[in-house]
Scaffold this motif. Structure first.
Motif, PDB file in Angstrom:
ATOM      1  N   SER A 155       0.833  -1.207   0.000  1.00 39.06           N
ATOM      2  CA  SER A 155       0.000   0.000   0.000  1.00 39.06           C
ATOM      3  C   SER A 155       0.869   1.260   0.000  1.00 39.06           C
ATOM      4  N   LYS A 156       1.923   1.251   0.801  1.00 35.33           N
ATOM      5  CA  LYS A 156       2.830   2.409   0.853  1.00 35.33           C
ATOM      6  C   LYS A 156       3.558   2.596  -0.479  1.00 35.33           C
ATOM      7  N   ILE A 157       3.975   1.488  -1.084  1.00 36.55           N
ATOM      8  CA  ILE A 157       4.656   1.575  -2.373  1.00 36.55           C
ATOM      9  C   ILE A 157       3.725   2.204  -3.403  1.00 36.55           C
ATOM     10  N   GLU A 158       2.454   1.750  -3.406  1.00 34.49           N
ATOM     11  CA  GLU A 158       1.492   2.257  -4.383  1.00 34.49           C
ATOM     12  C   GLU A 158       1.133   3.725  -4.147  1.00 34.49           C
ATOM     13  N   GLN A 159       1.412   4.224  -2.958  1.00 31.57           N
ATOM     14  CA  GLN A 159       1.182   5.638  -2.669  1.00 31.57           C
ATOM     15  C   GLN A 159       2.421   6.490  -2.931  1.00 31.57           C
ATOM     16  N   SER A 160       3.535   5.824  -3.236  1.00 29.62           N
ATOM     17  CA  SER A 160       4.800   6.523  -3.439  1.00 29.62           C
ATOM     18  C   SER A 160       4.931   7.038  -4.864  1.00 29.62           C
ATOM     19  N   GLU A 161       5.460   8.248  -4.971  1.00 30.12           N
ATOM     20  CA  GLU A 161       5.708   8.838  -6.289  1.00 30.12           C
ATOM     21  C   GLU A 161       6.835   8.115  -7.004  1.00 30.12           C
ATOM     22  N   GLU A 162       7.858   7.726  -6.247  1.00 25.58           N
ATOM     23  CA  GLU A 162       9.003   7.021  -6.819  1.00 25.58           C
ATOM     24  C   GLU A 162       9.195   5.695  -6.091  1.00 25.58           C
ATOM     25  N   VAL A 163       9.754   4.727  -6.812  1.00 26.41           N
ATOM     26  CA  VAL A 163      10.019   3.407  -6.247  1.00 26.41           C
ATOM     27  C   VAL A 163      11.436   3.026  -6.647  1.00 26.41           C
ATOM     28  N   GLU A 164      12.179   2.457  -5.700  1.00 24.99           N
ATOM     29  CA  GLU A 164      13.550   2.042  -5.990  1.00 24.99           C
ATOM     30  C   GLU A 164      13.564   1.057  -7.153  1.00 24.99           C
ATOM     31  N   GLU A 165      14.596   1.146  -7.962  1.00 21.86           N
ATOM     32  CA  GLU A 165      14.693   0.322  -9.168  1.00 21.86           C
ATOM     33  C   GLU A 165      14.642  -1.173  -8.848  1.00 21.86           C
ATOM     34  N   ALA A 166      15.343  -1.603  -7.810  1.00 21.35           N
ATOM     35  CA  ALA A 166      15.358  -3.028  -7.452  1.00 21.35           C
ATOM     36  C   ALA A 166      13.966  -3.502  -7.064  1.00 21.35           C
ATOM     37  N   THR A 167      13.261  -2.690  -6.290  1.00 17.72           N
ATOM     38  CA  THR A 167      11.896  -3.027  -5.878  1.00 17.72           C
ATOM     39  C   THR A 167      10.972  -3.046  -7.086  1.00 17.72           C
ATOM     40  N   LEU A 168      11.144  -2.074  -7.960  1.00 10.56           N
ATOM     41  CA  LEU A 168      10.329  -2.003  -9.173  1.00 10.56           C
ATOM     42  C   LEU A 168      10.528  -3.245 -10.038  1.00 10.56           C
ATOM     43  N   GLU A 169      11.757  -3.719 -10.140  1.00  7.45           N
ATOM     44  CA  GLU A 169      12.055  -4.922 -10.922  1.00  7.45           C
ATOM     45  C   GLU A 169      11.345  -6.141 -10.335  1.00  7.45           C
ATOM     46  N   LYS A 170      11.367  -6.268  -9.005  1.00  8.09           N
ATOM     47  CA  LYS A 170      10.705  -7.398  -8.346  1.00  8.09           C
ATOM     48  C   LYS A 170       9.198  -7.340  -8.568  1.00  8.09           C
ATOM     49  N   ILE A 171       8.620  -6.155  -8.397  1.00  6.61           N
ATOM     50  CA  ILE A 171       7.179  -5.984  -8.585  1.00  6.61           C
ATOM     51  C   ILE A 171       6.810  -6.302 -10.030  1.00  6.61           C
ATOM     52  N   ALA A 172       7.606  -5.803 -10.954  1.00  8.10           N
ATOM     53  CA  ALA A 172       7.344  -6.050 -12.379  1.00  8.10           C
ATOM     54  C   ALA A 172       7.340  -7.545 -12.668  1.00  8.10           C
ATOM     55  N   GLY A 173       8.269  -8.273 -12.056  1.00  6.07           N
ATOM     56  CA  GLY A 173       8.331  -9.722 -12.259  1.00  6.07           C
ATOM     57  C   GLY A 173       7.057 -10.414 -11.803  1.00  6.07           C
ATOM     58  N   VAL A 174       6.543 -10.027 -10.653  1.00  5.53           N
ATOM     59  CA  VAL A 174       5.316 -10.631 -10.130  1.00  5.53           C
ATOM     60  C   VAL A 174       4.116 -10.254 -11.003  1.00  5.53           C
ATOM     61  N   LEU A 175       4.105  -9.008 -11.488  1.00  5.17           N
ATOM     62  CA  LEU A 175       2.981  -8.548 -12.318  1.00  5.17           C
ATOM     63  C   LEU A 175       3.068  -9.080 -13.749  1.00  5.17           C
ATOM     64  N   GLY A 176       4.199  -9.650 -14.105  1.00 10.73           N
ATOM     65  CA  GLY A 176       4.350 -10.213 -15.443  1.00 10.73           C
ATOM     66  C   GLY A 176       4.598  -9.169 -16.521  1.00 10.73           C
ATOM     67  N   VAL A 177       5.203  -8.072 -16.130  1.00  9.93           N
ATOM     68  CA  VAL A 177       5.557  -7.011 -17.074  1.00  9.93           C
ATOM     69  C   VAL A 177       6.988  -6.583 -16.791  1.00  9.93           C
ATOM     70  N   SER A 178       7.532  -5.738 -17.640  1.00 10.51           N
ATOM     71  CA  SER A 178       8.877  -5.226 -17.385  1.00 10.51           C
ATOM     72  C   SER A 178       8.779  -3.949 -16.551  1.00 10.51           C
ATOM     73  N   ALA A 179       9.885  -3.605 -15.903  1.00 13.06           N
ATOM     74  CA  ALA A 179       9.921  -2.360 -15.133  1.00 13.06           C
ATOM     75  C   ALA A 179       9.697  -1.176 -16.067  1.00 13.06           C
ATOM     76  N   GLU A 180      10.212  -1.286 -17.273  1.00  8.55           N
ATOM     77  CA  GLU A 180      10.033  -0.224 -18.270  1.00  8.55           C
ATOM     78  C   GLU A 180       8.553  -0.066 -18.630  1.00  8.55           C
ATOM     79  N   ALA A 181       7.843  -1.179 -18.698  1.00  4.96           N
ATOM     80  CA  ALA A 181       6.409  -1.121 -19.001  1.00  4.96           C
ATOM     81  C   ALA A 181       5.659  -0.383 -17.902  1.00  4.96           C
ATOM     82  N   ILE A 182       6.069  -0.592 -16.660  1.00 12.03           N
ATOM     83  CA  ILE A 182       5.426   0.130 -15.554  1.00 12.03           C
ATOM     84  C   ILE A 182       5.717   1.617 -15.685  1.00 12.03           C
TER      85      ILE A 182
END
Length: 131
Positions: free
Chosen positions: A42-69
């Protein structure tokens, strides 16, 4: 529906949230997959920016690339859908509004009866073969 903030940057957390919703993934599932709490998601989704490593992990779970996000644009998606999902014939409408013309349970019973008949035939063949 681009999500710019006061600083002019796009809101990565909102993009994550929207992609998660589109993919039908709950915050709880995302949290378990990442090994964090639902509150952290919830905090991540409220954040304007997300660390690249965290974004990569989230992208993997969502089945998209970090660039797509980062480049996610809901307006573009809605535009693509509205421009490609048109049909001048009734085939699309019929596919969407398909009504079964048979009772699925009747089909299951029919298949079961055929299976039983087949098994009986096998048993007869085996009995006759052993004599």
């Amino acid at each position: 529906m681009e999500t710019p903030t006061k600083s002019g940057k796009t809101h990565i957390g909102r993009k994550i949230s929207r992609i998660r919703e589109i993919r039908g993934i709950k915050q709880d599932f995302l949290a378990v997959e990442l090994g964090v709490s639902q509150q952290t998601i919830s905090k991540i989704e409220q954040s304007e920016e997300v660390e690249e490593a965290t974004l990569e992990k989230i992208a993997g779970v969502l089945g998209v690339s970090a660039e797509a996000i980062k480049n996610f644009n809901e307006d573009a998606i809605l535009s693509i859908i509205s421009n490609t999902f048109t049909s001048n014939d009734s085939s699309t409408i019929n596919a969407i509004n398909m009504q079964c013309t048979f009772n699925p349970l009747d089909k299951v019973v029919e298949l079961y009866e055929r299976l039983l008949a087949s098994e009986r035939e096998k048993m007869e063949i085996l009995k006759n073969g052993n004599q």
